[in-house]
Enzyme design. Structure first.
Site, PDB file in Angstrom:
ATOM      1  N   THR A 124       0.663  -1.168  -0.124  1.00 43.77           N
ATOM      2  CA  THR A 124       0.123  -0.201   0.042  1.00 43.77           C
ATOM      3  C   THR A 124       0.950   1.129   0.030  1.00 43.77           C
ATOM      4  O   THR A 124       2.028   1.297   0.483  1.00 43.77           O
ATOM      5  CB  THR A 124      -0.836   0.022   1.250  1.00 43.77           C
ATOM      6  N   ASP A 125       0.271   2.495  -0.661  1.00 43.61           N
ATOM      7  CA  ASP A 125       1.042   3.555  -0.450  1.00 43.61           C
ATOM      8  C   ASP A 125       1.052   4.178   0.934  1.00 43.61           C
ATOM      9  O   ASP A 125       1.937   5.029   1.246  1.00 43.61           O
ATOM     10  CB  ASP A 125       0.367   4.710  -1.382  1.00 43.61           C
ATOM     11  N   GLU A 126       0.313   3.645   1.892  1.00 41.73           N
ATOM     12  CA  GLU A 126       0.471   4.234   3.356  1.00 41.73           C
ATOM     13  C   GLU A 126       1.532   3.542   4.044  1.00 41.73           C
ATOM     14  O   GLU A 126       1.954   4.233   4.948  1.00 41.73           O
ATOM     15  CB  GLU A 126      -0.577   3.194   4.266  1.00 41.73           C
ATOM     16  N   TYR A 149      -1.264  -0.661  11.198  1.00 32.99           N
ATOM     17  CA  TYR A 149      -1.591  -1.082  10.083  1.00 32.99           C
ATOM     18  C   TYR A 149      -0.353  -0.951   8.923  1.00 32.99           C
ATOM     19  O   TYR A 149       0.113  -1.674   8.400  1.00 32.99           O
ATOM     20  CB  TYR A 149      -2.967  -0.889   9.351  1.00 32.99           C
ATOM     21  N   LYS A 153       2.423  -3.575   7.255  1.00 28.15           N
ATOM     22  CA  LYS A 153       2.748  -3.501   5.793  1.00 28.15           C
ATOM     23  C   LYS A 153       4.079  -3.208   5.349  1.00 28.15           C
ATOM     24  O   LYS A 153       4.596  -3.831   4.513  1.00 28.15           O
ATOM     25  CB  LYS A 153       1.560  -2.691   5.121  1.00 28.15           C
TER      26      LYS A 153
END
Ligand code: NAD
Ligand code: TYD
Length: 336
Positions: A124-126, A149, A153
């Site tokens: 994810t871009d997070e 979270y 990741k």
């Protein structure tokens, strides 16, 4: 071709499997999913009788389950399985590390032993954290996750890369922005707000709603993922963007406008702790190397999505289990 899709009963995984069946009906697809509160076999009811599709219930963080599903070997492994909701990771982080990190490690270990041809990690871009303007994070941007979270990741990404460097496992990592579309669990902002608005309930916008996200229609993302699986270079990371950065408040007003509901339904509530202000990625690599581009703009994508949810209210009621409702009632009181 034999492909293992983990987490295929969730939002993006189910859309990806539907695309695989269409594009590669001869591939044998194994969907391996724990069926947590976020996963449902109803998400693939339309293809469950497809001759080359099988569902296996299991946990990526359980070694025996993983050994058993890998028995026949796979050419491709695509790892979607994860705990995915930032808000839940604030209250119950441990399961995020068990599934997203330990689970990924167990899959990687098995993939090495069984000689998998390509292991694609769905990230994810997070992992880049909040990006200050005018920056856009390319694939070499430092990882700076904010939520448990995102930290889980980012940890998994590092782990996957270590299996490439140490063991030569042919891996590829994808980092996509926020997805939306059919079958997204109604805890995420777009489906959550569609249901609230349809019921004339207040839409809880965190903080002042100025947080910016980049949105991609899930079918565009799945096409990008398939292109990367087929043609992406081993050991590489690919950002995937919808080229559609808007604030949460703009997004919320677009949902209300589409449903012909008043802006007065917006209610500003206590902010999410550690709430990232802006996600912004540079996704020129996938465009340059693989010729992929997003096709669906936010107006059309949102209209399609809203139409789908209006026509699938039963789906929503059936997937919102009592387990999910209890968690929501305990933890999100201040956000209603
Ligand atoms: P989701 O929450 O809708 O689905 C997750 C699926 O994984 C569910 O079917 C669940 O049952 C399954 N699962 C959870 N724990 C498992 C375990 N231990 N073993 C086996 N299966 C398990 O998630 P999603 O939105 O479809 O996201 C899929 C992947 O894409 C995730 O890895 C997520 O981090 C990543 N991602 C999502 C977005 C987004 O906007 N939704 C954006 C970028 C990346
Ligand atoms: P979400 O859909 O949870 O995705 P993510 O946190 O992975 O980006 O949230 C998207 C944005 O919407 C995020 O900035 C938080 C915000 N949000 C609200 O303002 N209200 C809500 O009720 C929810 C669920 C999210």
């Amino acid at each position: 071709m034999r492909i293992l899709v983990t987490g295929g009963a969730g939002f993006i995984g189910s859309n990806f499997i539907r695309l695989l069946v269409k594009e590669h009906p001869d591939w044998h697809i194994t969907n391996f999913d724990k069926l947590t509160y976020a996963g449902s076999q109803r998400n693939l009811a339309d293809i469950e009788s497809h001759i080359n599709y099988e569902f296996v219930k299991g946990d990526i963080a359980d070694q025996e389950d993983v050994e058993s599903v890998f028995a026949g070997g796979f050419d491709y492994v695509v790892n979607f399985a994860a705990e995915t909701h930032v808000d839940r990771s604030l209250y119950d982080p441990q399961i995020f590390f068990k599934t997203n990190v330990l689970g990924t490690q167990i899959l990687l270990e098995r993939a090495i032993k069984m000689g998998v041809g390509k292991f694609m990690q769905i990230s994810t871009d997070e992992v880049y954290g909040s990006i200050k303007p005018p920056d856009y994070a390319d694939e070499s941007y430092p990882l700076n996750p904010s939520s448990p979270y995102a930290a889980s990741k980012a940890s998994a990404d590092l782990l996957v890369n270590s299996y490439y460097k140490t063991h030569g496992l042919p891996i590829v990592i994808t980092r996509t922005c926020n997805n939306y579309g059919a079958y997204q669990f109604p805890e995420k902002i777009i489906p959550f707000f569609i249901f609230k608005a349809l019921n004339d309930e207040r839409l809880p916008v965190y903080g002042d709603g100025s947080n910016i996200r980049d949105w991609i229609f899930v079918e565009d993302n799945c096409k990008a993922l398939l292109a990367i699986l087929r043609q992406g270079n081993t050991g590489e990371i690919y950002n995937i963007s919808g080229d559609m950065m808007i604030s949460n408040l703009e997004l919320t007003k677009a949902i209300l406008a589409n449903l012909d509901k008043p802006d007065e339904l917006v209610t500003f509530v206590k902010d999410r702790p550690g709430h990232d202000l802006r996600y912004a990625i540079n996704a020129s690599k996938i465009k340059r190397e693989l010729g992929w581009n997003p096709r669906v703009n936010i107006e059309d994508g949102l209209a399609k999505t809203i139409e789908w949810y209006k026509n699938n209210l039963d789906w929503c009621r059936s997937v919102c289990s009592s387990e999910y409702r209890e968690f929501y009632d305990i933890h999100y009181k201040d956000r209603q």
